[in-house]
Design a protein around this motif. Structure first.
Motif, short mmCIF file in Angstrom:
data_model
loop_
_atom_site.label_atom_id
_atom_site.label_comp_id
_atom_site.label_asym_id
_atom_site.label_seq_id
_atom_site.Cartn_x
_atom_site.Cartn_y
_atom_site.Cartn_z
N GLN A 50 -11.19 47.66 35.18
CA GLN A 50 -10.14 47.46 34.18
C GLN A 50 -10.67 47.86 32.81
N THR A 51 -9.82 48.53 32.03
CA THR A 51 -10.21 49.05 30.73
C THR A 51 -9.32 48.47 29.64
N PHE A 52 -9.93 48.14 28.51
CA PHE A 52 -9.20 47.56 27.37
C PHE A 52 -9.58 48.29 26.08
N ALA A 53 -8.62 48.40 25.18
CA ALA A 53 -8.91 48.83 23.81
C ALA A 53 -9.27 47.58 23.00
N VAL A 54 -10.31 47.67 22.20
CA VAL A 54 -10.76 46.52 21.40
C VAL A 54 -10.65 46.87 19.92
N SER A 55 -9.95 46.05 19.17
CA SER A 55 -9.81 46.22 17.73
C SER A 55 -10.04 44.87 17.04
N LEU A 56 -10.80 44.89 15.97
CA LEU A 56 -11.02 43.68 15.17
C LEU A 56 -10.26 43.73 13.85
N LYS A 96 -20.21 44.60 36.22
CA LYS A 96 -20.74 45.46 35.16
C LYS A 96 -19.74 45.55 34.01
N ILE A 97 -20.28 45.62 32.81
CA ILE A 97 -19.46 45.73 31.59
C ILE A 97 -20.04 46.82 30.70
N VAL A 98 -19.18 47.72 30.25
CA VAL A 98 -19.60 48.76 29.31
C VAL A 98 -18.65 48.72 28.11
N LEU A 99 -19.22 48.59 26.92
CA LEU A 99 -18.44 48.64 25.68
C LEU A 99 -18.90 49.86 24.89
N GLY A 100 -18.01 50.82 24.73
CA GLY A 100 -18.30 52.00 23.93
C GLY A 100 -17.77 51.81 22.52
N PHE A 170 -24.11 46.11 30.48
CA PHE A 170 -24.72 44.91 31.04
C PHE A 170 -24.18 44.68 32.44
N GLU A 171 -25.05 44.30 33.36
CA GLU A 171 -24.67 43.93 34.72
C GLU A 171 -25.06 42.47 34.94
N PRO A 172 -24.17 41.54 34.61
CA PRO A 172 -24.55 40.12 34.66
C PRO A 172 -24.65 39.54 36.06
N ASN A 173 -23.84 40.04 37.00
CA ASN A 173 -23.81 39.50 38.35
C ASN A 173 -23.64 37.98 38.33
N LEU A 174 -22.56 37.55 37.69
CA LEU A 174 -22.27 36.12 37.61
C LEU A 174 -20.81 35.88 37.95
N GLY A 200 -13.31 49.87 19.77
CA GLY A 200 -14.11 50.23 20.92
C GLY A 200 -13.28 50.28 22.19
N THR A 201 -13.87 50.79 23.25
CA THR A 201 -13.26 50.82 24.57
C THR A 201 -14.14 50.01 25.51
N LEU A 202 -13.52 49.07 26.19
CA LEU A 202 -14.24 48.14 27.06
C LEU A 202 -13.83 48.37 28.51
N GLU A 203 -14.83 48.57 29.38
CA GLU A 203 -14.56 48.72 30.81
C GLU A 203 -15.30 47.61 31.55
N ILE A 204 -14.56 46.90 32.41
CA ILE A 204 -15.14 45.81 33.19
C ILE A 204 -14.94 46.09 34.67
#
Length: 209
Positions: A50-56, A96-100, A170-174, A200-204
């Motif tokens: 799943q992918t999300f757009a992240v804005s602060l 796994k989580i990737v934040l670009g 990060f690969e937390p495996n939790l 940013g773009t967040l993929e989980i």
């Protein structure tokens, strides 16, 4: 319906689901293979990307200090669907989580963040996260599949003022309770820096079980 062969791409406005239909009862069940209408959620059985757009843009840290773990922004909601033939899911497993980072926040030593899951939606920015489960950040101890035990080192917080093009992986495996489906970005430290520029773009990648 008979098999159909298409010479071009199959197009659908509402997404794509693969189903099973009982030959005896006609009952339709979900197989867990689907793509949502925006292409931001792909489900393969219990496994999901799943992918999300992240804005602060909605933060106000330049004028009001955020406390450690206060909400920066509610990002979205994880999907809890799974094949009907399986037991009802009670947990998420985060692979796994990737934040670009496409646009960094203003440079500041306290421009740090984490990612947390919560059973509560709608928590406002600059408010404490309700019963959060941290999945990325300095409060996480990951599980190492090579040794089948927790790692001896912990994760680091997300650096919001890292250069454009930088990524945090990060690969937390939790795991986390299935009710904690609401995804938040929280402050990784007490912060009074301007964060509004961050994008940013967040993929989980995660599973339900």
């Amino acid at each position: 319906m008979a098999n159909t062969t298409f010479s071009g791409p199959v197009r659908s406005e509402g997404g794509f689901n693969v189903i099973n239909k009982s030959t005896t009862t006609g009952a339709v069940t979900e197989t867990g293979f689907s793509v949502n209408s925006t292409g931001q959620l792909i489900s393969l059985g219990t496994r999901k990307i799943q992918t999300f757009a992240v804005s602060l843009a909605g933060t106000n840290a330049a004028s009001v200090t955020y406390g450690d773990n206060d909400v920066l922004v509610e990002i979205g909601e994880l999907n809890t669907d799974h094949p009907d033939a399986l037991v009802t899911a009670s947990k998420f497993f985060i692979h796994k989580i990737v934040l670009g980072i496409t646009t960094p926040a203003a440079s500041d030593a306290q421009s740090l963040a984490n990612l947390q899951l919560s059973a509560t939606s709608g928590t406002a920015t600059n408010t404490a996260i309700s019963s959060g489960t941290e999945i990325v950040g300095a409060g996480v101890t990951s599980f190492n599949p090579r040794i089948s035990a927790t790692d001896s080192v912990t994760e680091v917080d997300i650096d919001l003022d890292a250069s454009a093009g930088t990524f945090h992986v990060f690969e937390p495996n939790l795991n986390a309770a299935i009710a904690s489906k609401h995804l938040y970005m929280g402050a990784g430290a007490a912060c009074d820096a301007a964060l509004t520029a961050f994008r940013g773009t967040l993929e989980i990648e995660y599973s339900v079980y």
